[in-house]
Motif scaffolding. Structure first.
Motif, PDB file in Angstrom:
ATOM      1  N   HIS A 122       0.838  -1.213   0.000  1.00 46.67           N
ATOM      2  CA  HIS A 122       0.000   0.000   0.000  1.00 46.67           C
ATOM      3  C   HIS A 122       0.872   1.263   0.000  1.00 46.67           C
ATOM      4  N   ALA A 123       1.961   1.222   0.780  1.00 46.13           N
ATOM      5  CA  ALA A 123       2.791   2.419   0.953  1.00 46.13           C
ATOM      6  C   ALA A 123       3.635   2.732  -0.278  1.00 46.13           C
ATOM      7  N   HIS A 124       3.919   1.733  -1.107  1.00 46.48           N
ATOM      8  CA  HIS A 124       4.769   1.941  -2.281  1.00 46.48           C
ATOM      9  C   HIS A 124       3.917   1.855  -3.543  1.00 46.48           C
ATOM     10  N   ARG A 125       3.636   3.007  -4.114  1.00 48.28           N
ATOM     11  CA  ARG A 125       2.794   3.054  -5.305  1.00 48.28           C
ATOM     12  C   ARG A 125       3.592   2.562  -6.515  1.00 48.28           C
ATOM     13  N   MET A 126       2.999   1.684  -7.296  1.00 47.48           N
ATOM     14  CA  MET A 126       3.671   1.117  -8.461  1.00 47.48           C
ATOM     15  C   MET A 126       2.921   1.514  -9.729  1.00 47.48           C
ATOM     16  N   ARG A 127       3.650   1.608 -10.800  1.00 50.68           N
ATOM     17  CA  ARG A 127       3.019   1.876 -12.093  1.00 50.68           C
ATOM     18  C   ARG A 127       2.202   0.657 -12.514  1.00 50.68           C
ATOM     19  N   VAL A 128       1.155   0.928 -13.288  1.00 51.07           N
ATOM     20  CA  VAL A 128       0.243  -0.145 -13.692  1.00 51.07           C
ATOM     21  C   VAL A 128       0.986  -1.258 -14.421  1.00 51.07           C
ATOM     22  N   GLY A 129       1.921  -0.876 -15.313  1.00 50.12           N
ATOM     23  CA  GLY A 129       2.674  -1.885 -16.066  1.00 50.12           C
ATOM     24  C   GLY A 129       3.465  -2.801 -15.153  1.00 50.12           C
ATOM     25  N   LYS A 130       4.080  -2.221 -14.104  1.00 44.14           N
ATOM     26  CA  LYS A 130       4.861  -3.012 -13.149  1.00 44.14           C
ATOM     27  C   LYS A 130       3.957  -3.939 -12.331  1.00 44.14           C
ATOM     28  N   ILE A 131       2.778  -3.404 -11.946  1.00 41.23           N
ATOM     29  CA  ILE A 131       1.844  -4.235 -11.176  1.00 41.23           C
ATOM     30  C   ILE A 131       1.396  -5.432 -12.017  1.00 41.23           C
ATOM     31  N   LYS A 132       1.091  -5.175 -13.290  1.00 40.53           N
ATOM     32  CA  LYS A 132       0.661  -6.265 -14.179  1.00 40.53           C
ATOM     33  C   LYS A 132       1.747  -7.328 -14.301  1.00 40.53           C
ATOM     34  N   LYS A 133       2.990  -6.880 -14.373  1.00 39.07           N
ATOM     35  CA  LYS A 133       4.109  -7.822 -14.508  1.00 39.07           C
ATOM     36  C   LYS A 133       4.224  -8.669 -13.246  1.00 39.07           C
ATOM     37  N   PHE A 134       4.077  -8.036 -12.078  1.00 33.19           N
ATOM     38  CA  PHE A 134       4.152  -8.767 -10.814  1.00 33.19           C
ATOM     39  C   PHE A 134       3.026  -9.800 -10.729  1.00 33.19           C
ATOM     40  N   VAL A 135       1.809  -9.370 -11.095  1.00 34.73           N
ATOM     41  CA  VAL A 135       0.657 -10.273 -11.073  1.00 34.73           C
ATOM     42  C   VAL A 135       0.895 -11.455 -12.006  1.00 34.73           C
ATOM     43  N   SER A 136       1.465 -11.187 -13.182  1.00 34.78           N
ATOM     44  CA  SER A 136       1.723 -12.238 -14.162  1.00 34.78           C
ATOM     45  C   SER A 136       2.824 -13.181 -13.682  1.00 34.78           C
ATOM     46  N   LYS A 137       3.928 -12.615 -13.176  1.00 34.58           N
ATOM     47  CA  LYS A 137       5.057 -13.426 -12.719  1.00 34.58           C
ATOM     48  C   LYS A 137       4.677 -14.318 -11.537  1.00 34.58           C
ATOM     49  N   CYS A 138       3.793 -13.795 -10.700  1.00 34.92           N
ATOM     50  CA  CYS A 138       3.414 -14.549  -9.505  1.00 34.92           C
ATOM     51  C   CYS A 138       2.281 -15.533  -9.775  1.00 34.92           C
ATOM     52  N   SER A 139       1.822 -15.550 -11.020  1.00 33.20           N
ATOM     53  CA  SER A 139       0.718 -16.454 -11.407  1.00 33.20           C
ATOM     54  C   SER A 139      -0.491 -16.293 -10.493  1.00 33.20           C
ATOM     55  N   LEU A 140      -0.823 -15.033 -10.210  1.00 36.71           N
ATOM     56  CA  LEU A 140      -2.001 -14.769  -9.375  1.00 36.71           C
ATOM     57  C   LEU A 140      -3.255 -15.111 -10.159  1.00 36.71           C
ATOM     58  N   ILE A 167       8.617 -13.138  -1.502  1.00 37.50           N
ATOM     59  CA  ILE A 167       8.195 -11.906  -2.185  1.00 37.50           C
ATOM     60  C   ILE A 167       9.366 -11.026  -2.611  1.00 37.50           C
ATOM     61  N   PRO A 168      10.446 -10.864  -1.794  1.00 40.05           N
ATOM     62  CA  PRO A 168      11.584 -10.064  -2.292  1.00 40.05           C
ATOM     63  C   PRO A 168      12.114 -10.579  -3.631  1.00 40.05           C
ATOM     64  N   ASP A 169      12.246 -11.902  -3.769  1.00 35.12           N
ATOM     65  CA  ASP A 169      12.712 -12.483  -5.042  1.00 35.12           C
ATOM     66  C   ASP A 169      11.682 -12.289  -6.146  1.00 35.12           C
ATOM     67  N   MET A 170      10.400 -12.379  -5.795  1.00 28.68           N
ATOM     68  CA  MET A 170       9.339 -12.199  -6.788  1.00 28.68           C
ATOM     69  C   MET A 170       9.317 -10.760  -7.305  1.00 28.68           C
TER      70      MET A 170
END
Length: 286
Positions: free
Chosen positions: A207-225, A251-254
């Motif tokens: 919540h405290a660290h705002r991320m760009r939409v593209g980065k969030i999408k990449k995290f969601v994809s990499k983590c297979s959410l 999560i740090p590695d992810m």
């Protein structure tokens, strides 16, 4: 000079005070008698009725009551009552139902306000912002940035900014509160043990660290959410509340795998700081 003007007023007032009712003359309209050609002064029909027949030299105007779903709101000589044509559909609801003397009155539903003849949904104040003034049926929401010491982690048209919690005796600040998240309290050992403390800590961190939409999408994809129809950040927060603990500890590695290197370093740094403040803590950082 003023005396003649005051007397009638006092007379009317005294009549009202004594219980006498003031009788207003019935409004009339001109009508030419088709037989005699004479211009007649016909009385109008009262609100809630319509004219079924003109007056004659020997009979008054004939009036009939409006049927269900129809109305007249003025003295009139209409041949039929008006249809109650205000239909409260979509984002409208009935404020006052149709009656013999009034058309149906609509208003915007709860959560909407009227603008340019449309009902528009109240604006939601996003994370980091709270409601300063709630929206009404005539006005939109007014938002304000959460001041120092307060936060809002959700998007809402009704929620205010909330004061950061103060950690109780025996607990320390694991994560400092921001405009987007509450202070996370606990102990190094409770964080090491995982469970709710770890989930709350990670949720506050994201919540405290705002991320760009593209980065969030990449995290969601990499983590297979699993795919969800909701805002991406809300999707991540929901996942953090349910994911297996072994996933949470990676999560740090992810984050690094998602090219979120800065966030990964900040997370590791904060965990190291907590460990250094509590040397005997069993917290391990991957």
């Amino acid at each position: 000079i003023l005396f003649p003007l005051i007397v009638p007023a006092l007379f009317l007032l005294s009549g009202s005070l004594c219980g006498a009712s003031v009788v207003h003359p019935v409004p009339t309209f001109d009508h030419r008698d088709p037989v005699t050609g004479e211009i007649l002064k016909c009385p109008k029909c009262p609100p809630g009725m319509f004219m079924s027949a003109y007056c004659t030299a020997t009979t008054p105007t004939q009036c009939q009551p409006c049927k269900n779903g129809h109305f007249t709101d003025l003295w009139n000589y209409l041949p039929r009552c008006l249809y109650c044509n205000n239909l409260c559909t979509g984002n409208l609801e009935v404020e006052t139902e149709c009656s013999p003397t009034t058309n149906r009155i609509c208003r915007c539903k709860e959560g909407f306000y009227s603008a340019d003849d449309f009902c528009i949904r109240h604006t939601e104040c996003g994370p980091g912002y709270g409601v300063q003034t709630k929206g009404t049926q005539q006005t939109n929401t007014v938002c304000e940035k959460c001041p120092e010491g307060y936060f809002s982690s959700s998007s809402s048209a009704v929620d205010l900014c909330v004061k950061h919690q103060e950690c109780s005796s025996g607990q320390s600040v694991l994560l400092t509160g921001s405009a987007y998240s509450d202070t996370v309290c606990g102990t190094c050992e409770s964080l090491a043990n995982g469970g709710e403390t770890l989930r709350t800590f990670l949720s506050g961190f994201f919540h405290a660290h705002r991320m760009r939409v593209g980065k969030i999408k990449k995290f969601v994809s990499k983590c297979s959410l699993p795919k969800q129809r909701e805002p991406l950040m809300d999707h991540i927060i929901d996942w953090l509340a349910k994911a297996p603990e072994e996933k949470l500890r990676k999560i740090p590695d992810m984050l690094t795998a998602s090219d979120l290197n800065s966030m990964a370093e900040k997370l590791k740094k904060r965990l190291h700081e907590i460990k250094q403040q509590n040397p005997n803590c069993s917290l391990t950082i991957e």
